[in-house]
Design a protein around this motif. Structure first.
Motif, PDB file in Angstrom:
ATOM      1  N   ILE A  13       0.846  -1.201   0.000  1.00 23.62           N
ATOM      2  CA  ILE A  13       0.000   0.000   0.000  1.00 23.62           C
ATOM      3  C   ILE A  13       0.879   1.248   0.000  1.00 23.62           C
ATOM      4  CG2 ILE A  13      -1.610   1.364   1.398  1.00 23.62           C
ATOM      5  CD1 ILE A  13      -2.818  -1.336   2.313  1.00 23.62           C
ATOM      6  N   GLU A  14       1.885   1.259   0.857  1.00 18.53           N
ATOM      7  CA  GLU A  14       2.772   2.426   0.934  1.00 18.53           C
ATOM      8  C   GLU A  14       3.475   2.689  -0.396  1.00 18.53           C
ATOM      9  OE1 GLU A  14       3.996   2.324   5.691  1.00 18.53           O
ATOM     10  OE2 GLU A  14       5.359   1.509   4.182  1.00 18.53           O
ATOM     11  N   GLN A  15       3.845   1.636  -1.102  1.00 18.77           N
ATOM     12  CA  GLN A  15       4.553   1.791  -2.368  1.00 18.77           C
ATOM     13  C   GLN A  15       3.689   2.411  -3.462  1.00 18.77           C
ATOM     14  OE1 GLN A  15       5.848  -2.194  -3.199  1.00 18.77           O
ATOM     15  NE2 GLN A  15       7.126  -2.308  -1.347  1.00 18.77           N
ATOM     16  N   CYS A  16       2.390   2.293  -3.328  1.00 15.64           N
ATOM     17  CA  CYS A  16       1.486   2.751  -4.395  1.00 15.64           C
ATOM     18  C   CYS A  16       0.816   4.087  -4.095  1.00 15.64           C
ATOM     19  CB  CYS A  16       0.424   1.684  -4.654  1.00 15.64           C
ATOM     20  SG  CYS A  16       1.119   0.116  -5.244  1.00 15.64           S
ATOM     21  N   ILE A  17       1.166   4.712  -2.992  1.00 20.59           N
ATOM     22  CA  ILE A  17       0.587   6.008  -2.630  1.00 20.59           C
ATOM     23  C   ILE A  17       1.335   7.127  -3.350  1.00 20.59           C
ATOM     24  CG2 ILE A  17       0.251   7.645  -0.723  1.00 20.59           C
ATOM     25  CD1 ILE A  17      -1.700   5.342  -0.650  1.00 20.59           C
ATOM     26  N   ASN A  18       0.596   8.062  -3.926  1.00 17.56           N
ATOM     27  CA  ASN A  18       1.197   9.261  -4.534  1.00 17.56           C
ATOM     28  C   ASN A  18       1.418  10.292  -3.431  1.00 17.56           C
ATOM     29  OD1 ASN A  18       1.226   8.339  -7.211  1.00 17.56           O
ATOM     30  ND2 ASN A  18      -0.930   8.847  -7.470  1.00 17.56           N
ATOM     31  N   GLY A  19       2.493  10.153  -2.755  1.00 15.42           N
ATOM     32  CA  GLY A  19       2.766  11.016  -1.610  1.00 15.42           C
ATOM     33  C   GLY A  19       3.372  10.173  -0.513  1.00 15.42           C
ATOM     34  N   LYS A  20       3.005  10.470   0.726  1.00 10.80           N
ATOM     35  CA  LYS A  20       3.585   9.770   1.866  1.00 10.80           C
ATOM     36  C   LYS A  20       2.525   9.551   2.928  1.00 10.80           C
ATOM     37  CE  LYS A  20       7.189  10.195   5.420  1.00 10.80           C
ATOM     38  NZ  LYS A  20       8.226  11.076   6.006  1.00 10.80           N
ATOM     39  N   ILE A  21       2.539   8.364   3.500  1.00 13.65           N
ATOM     40  CA  ILE A  21       1.641   8.085   4.627  1.00 13.65           C
ATOM     41  C   ILE A  21       2.331   8.534   5.901  1.00 13.65           C
ATOM     42  CG2 ILE A  21       0.424   6.319   5.934  1.00 13.65           C
ATOM     43  CD1 ILE A  21       0.231   4.657   3.440  1.00 13.65           C
ATOM     44  N   GLU A  22       1.666   9.393   6.639  1.00 12.95           N
ATOM     45  CA  GLU A  22       2.191   9.869   7.915  1.00 12.95           C
ATOM     46  C   GLU A  22       1.373   9.249   9.043  1.00 12.95           C
ATOM     47  OE1 GLU A  22       2.601  14.074   8.130  1.00 12.95           O
ATOM     48  OE2 GLU A  22       3.914  14.196   6.359  1.00 12.95           O
ATOM     49  N   TYR A  23       2.061   8.519   9.889  1.00 11.84           N
ATOM     50  CA  TYR A  23       1.398   7.821  10.987  1.00 11.84           C
ATOM     51  C   TYR A  23       1.478   8.645  12.267  1.00 11.84           C
ATOM     52  CZ  TYR A  23       1.756   3.713   7.922  1.00 11.84           C
ATOM     53  OH  TYR A  23       1.665   2.838   6.871  1.00 11.84           O
ATOM     54  N   ALA A  24       0.463   8.497  13.101  1.00 15.72           N
ATOM     55  CA  ALA A  24       0.478   9.135  14.416  1.00 15.72           C
ATOM     56  C   ALA A  24       1.341   8.285  15.346  1.00 15.72           C
ATOM     57  CB  ALA A  24      -0.939   9.260  14.970  1.00 15.72           C
ATOM     58  N   GLU A  25       2.414   8.861  15.838  1.00 13.90           N
ATOM     59  CA  GLU A  25       3.301   8.120  16.730  1.00 13.90           C
ATOM     60  C   GLU A  25       2.626   7.869  18.080  1.00 13.90           C
ATOM     61  OE1 GLU A  25       6.074   6.694  15.973  1.00 13.90           O
ATOM     62  OE2 GLU A  25       6.109   7.496  13.921  1.00 13.90           O
ATOM     63  N   ARG A  26       2.954   6.735  18.664  1.00 16.94           N
ATOM     64  CA  ARG A  26       2.400   6.390  19.970  1.00 16.94           C
ATOM     65  C   ARG A  26       3.369   6.858  21.054  1.00 16.94           C
ATOM     66  NH1 ARG A  26       0.338   0.160  19.218  1.00 16.94           N
ATOM     67  NH2 ARG A  26      -0.473   0.336  17.098  1.00 16.94           N
ATOM     68  N   GLU A  27       2.904   7.694  21.909  1.00 20.91           N
ATOM     69  CA  GLU A  27       3.754   8.206  22.973  1.00 20.91           C
ATOM     70  C   GLU A  27       3.859   7.187  24.106  1.00 20.91           C
ATOM     71  OE1 GLU A  27       2.401  11.981  24.293  1.00 20.91           O
ATOM     72  OE2 GLU A  27       2.553  12.931  22.311  1.00 20.91           O
ATOM     73  N   ASP A  28       5.092   6.994  24.553  1.00 17.61           N
ATOM     74  CA  ASP A  28       5.359   6.118  25.696  1.00 17.61           C
ATOM     75  C   ASP A  28       4.818   4.707  25.494  1.00 17.61           C
ATOM     76  OD1 ASP A  28       6.510   8.312  27.042  1.00 17.61           O
ATOM     77  OD2 ASP A  28       4.538   8.963  27.732  1.00 17.61           O
ATOM     78  N   PHE A  29       4.844   4.236  24.267  1.00 17.86           N
ATOM     79  CA  PHE A  29       4.413   2.869  23.992  1.00 17.86           C
ATOM     80  C   PHE A  29       5.524   2.175  23.222  1.00 17.86           C
ATOM     81  CE2 PHE A  29       2.084  -0.429  21.545  1.00 17.86           C
ATOM     82  CZ  PHE A  29       1.512  -1.112  22.603  1.00 17.86           C
ATOM     83  N   THR A  30       6.386   1.507  23.954  1.00 20.41           N
ATOM     84  CA  THR A  30       7.538   0.842  23.341  1.00 20.41           C
ATOM     85  C   THR A  30       7.671  -0.583  23.869  1.00 20.41           C
ATOM     86  OG1 THR A  30       8.987   1.770  25.048  1.00 20.41           O
ATOM     87  CG2 THR A  30       8.805   2.993  22.965  1.00 20.41           C
ATOM     88  N   PRO A  31       6.656  -1.403  23.699  1.00 22.05           N
ATOM     89  CA  PRO A  31       6.740  -2.783  24.214  1.00 22.05           C
ATOM     90  C   PRO A  31       7.786  -3.579  23.449  1.00 22.05           C
ATOM     91  CG  PRO A  31       4.856  -2.571  22.776  1.00 22.05           C
ATOM     92  CD  PRO A  31       5.415  -1.190  22.936  1.00 22.05           C
ATOM     93  N   SER A  32       8.272  -4.613  24.071  1.00 22.59           N
ATOM     94  CA  SER A  32       9.195  -5.522  23.392  1.00 22.59           C
ATOM     95  C   SER A  32       8.394  -6.525  22.570  1.00 22.59           C
ATOM     96  CB  SER A  32      10.055  -6.265  24.416  1.00 22.59           C
ATOM     97  OG  SER A  32       9.259  -7.143  25.194  1.00 22.59           O
ATOM     98  N   TYR A  33       9.084  -7.220  21.667  1.00 25.83           N
ATOM     99  CA  TYR A  33       8.424  -8.283  20.917  1.00 25.83           C
ATOM    100  C   TYR A  33       7.871  -9.345  21.865  1.00 25.83           C
ATOM    101  CZ  TYR A  33      10.238  -6.639  16.406  1.00 25.83           C
ATOM    102  OH  TYR A  33      10.499  -5.895  15.278  1.00 25.83           O
ATOM    103  N   ARG A  34       8.631  -9.663  22.906  1.00 22.80           N
ATOM    104  CA  ARG A  34       8.187 -10.681  23.855  1.00 22.80           C
ATOM    105  C   ARG A  34       6.888 -10.255  24.547  1.00 22.80           C
ATOM    106  NH1 ARG A  34      11.455 -14.509  26.028  1.00 22.80           N
ATOM    107  NH2 ARG A  34      13.319 -13.231  25.707  1.00 22.80           N
ATOM    108  N   GLU A  35       6.817  -8.990  24.932  1.00 28.17           N
ATOM    109  CA  GLU A  35       5.613  -8.503  25.615  1.00 28.17           C
ATOM    110  C   GLU A  35       4.400  -8.551  24.690  1.00 28.17           C
ATOM    111  OE1 GLU A  35       7.636  -5.324  28.765  1.00 28.17           O
ATOM    112  OE2 GLU A  35       7.140  -4.684  26.725  1.00 28.17           O
ATOM    113  N   MET A  36       4.592  -8.171  23.431  1.00 32.01           N
ATOM    114  CA  MET A  36       3.461  -8.174  22.503  1.00 32.01           C
ATOM    115  C   MET A  36       2.983  -9.594  22.214  1.00 32.01           C
ATOM    116  SD  MET A  36       4.329  -5.108  19.785  1.00 32.01           S
ATOM    117  CE  MET A  36       6.064  -5.514  19.558  1.00 32.01           C
ATOM    118  N   VAL A  37       3.918 -10.509  22.025  1.00 29.77           N
ATOM    119  CA  VAL A  37       3.547 -11.900  21.801  1.00 29.77           C
ATOM    120  C   VAL A  37       2.874 -12.477  23.044  1.00 29.77           C
ATOM    121  CG1 VAL A  37       4.488 -14.206  21.430  1.00 29.77           C
ATOM    122  CG2 VAL A  37       5.282 -12.311  20.023  1.00 29.77           C
ATOM    123  N   GLY A  38       3.373 -12.083  24.215  1.00 36.03           N
ATOM    124  CA  GLY A  38       2.798 -12.566  25.459  1.00 36.03           C
ATOM    125  C   GLY A  38       1.350 -12.150  25.648  1.00 36.03           C
ATOM    126  N   VAL A  39       0.995 -10.964  25.160  1.00 35.30           N
ATOM    127  CA  VAL A  39      -0.401 -10.526  25.226  1.00 35.30           C
ATOM    128  C   VAL A  39      -1.280 -11.449  24.382  1.00 35.30           C
ATOM    129  CG1 VAL A  39      -1.995  -8.669  24.591  1.00 35.30           C
ATOM    130  CG2 VAL A  39       0.157  -8.122  25.737  1.00 35.30           C
TER     131      VAL A  39
END
Length: 400
Positions: A172-198
């Motif tokens: 999807i990103e490759q086919c956009i005429n422009g740039k996708i800007e995402y809203a960054e998540r503040e203070d949300f930096t889980p590890s891969y282990r934590e996300m898988v654990g959920v």
């Protein structure tokens, strides 16, 4: 990431005749549709959507799934592009998955079959209709066709970095005429282990398997893009993303729908005892055996051998995982204690000969506990490590 309990997030297509016939009928006109769309500029009636499927109880589906929907309302062509197709019957599938050598592929399936599959297992399907221009839809469709060509549709699957969630996002990103800007998540930096654990929180033995195989790299903080390996995180980010082009912003998602409501899921019970409970039982048994040995002033070689073989087998698995292509398994500090070394000393223990194994075991335990400051260990495994330390201590005491 997908299975082994550690690495599975894909959707297996049912191979009944109707599904097969439906797929054939959808695939054959794809290139004709592409030509018609380009010639007639008939993209106004097309909706392109990101599909997010909620988890269900199959071990490979605990993490959810993502696909793309191409829906031509005028021509009544409705299909799902699915990067999660795999052949479970392929020789050595589990072994190849463990080593990160599994190939997945892009499949195309009629949308009604896609929905029926998730409805049958009680999973919901959320559709995010993308706010694309005619040109972007054309580019995306041609990219999908290109990706579906036999030489392109198969890819080397990687649970965290290249999976059924990251592939739709990237195309999807490759086919956009422009740039996708995402809203960054503040203070949300889980590890891969934590996300898988959920995702595996209701399946303690799946969590245990993940935590045994994942190394120290899985405990590092992740950024927003890394978190999108999970479908629910990609859905969240798409809802809040905007496309910036020609000095203007427009939302990436223009409409969100629930096209398959959540249903009843049959939950198969896990093993009745948790990893901690099993480890505690092992500790109690170890203490009882030590008390018996203390009275006899003699160690039980059979018990020593059983523990050494179990320790060595687990260690052998962790050792081979060092050579896996999954980056998060390459540095696993649990190998400081669980490694193949017991096999080297096992013959001496079987014959009752003097050996330095018990001193080495105590040193390994200390290093293992230091490693726990840097890596999260599997549930209950510290208790198992204590059982091994007790074997070292009883040998020192009875030989003193």
């Amino acid at each position: 990431m997908q299975n082994i309990s550690y690495f599975c997030i894909v959707k297996h297509l049912k191979k009944d005749f109707c599904t097969f016939l439906g797929i054939i009928l959808m695939i054959l006109p794809l290139k004709v549709m592409a030509q018609d769309s380009i010639q007639a500029n008939a993209m106004d009636s097309v909706e392109v959507s990101l599909l997010t499927c909620s988890p269900h109880e199959e071990i490979y589906s605990l993490y959810g799934h993502t696909a793309l929907r191409w829906h031509d309302l005028r021509e009544h062509k409705d299909m799902a592009f699915n990067w999660g197709v795999f052949n479970f019957q392929k020789p050595y599938f589990v072994l190849r998955f463990v080593f990160g050598l599994t190939d997945y592929e892009l499949g195309v399936i009629p949308m009604n079959y896609f929905m029926q599959e998730y409805q049958s297992v009680g999973s919901s399907v959320t559709e995010q209709v993308l706010n694309l221009t005619t040109e972007e839809k054309q580019r995306l469709f041609m990219a999908l066709l290109k990706n579906y060509e036999p030489e392109n549709r198969i890819y080397r699957y990687n649970y965290f970095y290249d999976n059924c969630s990251t592939r739709p996002r990237d195309i999807i990103e490759q086919c956009i005429n422009g740039k996708i800007e995402y809203a960054e998540r503040e203070d949300f930096t889980p590890s891969y282990r934590e996300m898988v654990g959920v995702c595996t929180r209701n399946h303690p033995w799946a969590t245990f398997g993940n935590d045994m195989l994942l190394g120290v790299k899985a405990d590092m903080a992740t950024d927003r893009r890394q978190q999108e390996f999970l479908p629910e995180h990609l859905l969240y980010d798409f809802d809040r993303a905007q496309i910036y082009a020609n000095g203007e912003y427009r939302p990436l998602v223009k409409e969100r729908r629930t096209i398959v409501p959540p249903g009843v899921q049959v939950i198969e019970p896990d093993f009745m005892f948790s990893p901690t409970e099993c480890a505690a039982a092992l500790l109690i048994l170890s203490i009882v055996i030590i008390a018996y040995e203390w009275r006899r002033k003699k160690t039980l070689r059979l018990w020593d051998c059983l523990l050494m073989v179990a320790q060595g087998l687990v260690g052998l698995l962790l050792f081979v995982m060092l050579f896996s292509q999954h980056p998060t398994t390459s540095t696993n500090l649990q190998i400081l204690l669980f490694n193949p070394l017991p096999f080297a000393f096992l013959p001496a223990v079987i014959r009752g000969r003097s050996t330095r194994w018990w001193l080495l075991l105590a040193v390994m335990f200390v290093l293992y506990m230091i490693g726990s400051l840097f890596q999260h260990y599997a549930e209950g495994i510290i208790i198992v490590a204590l059982c091994l330390l007790l074997r070292s201590m009883i040998h020192f005491k009875l030989k003193a």
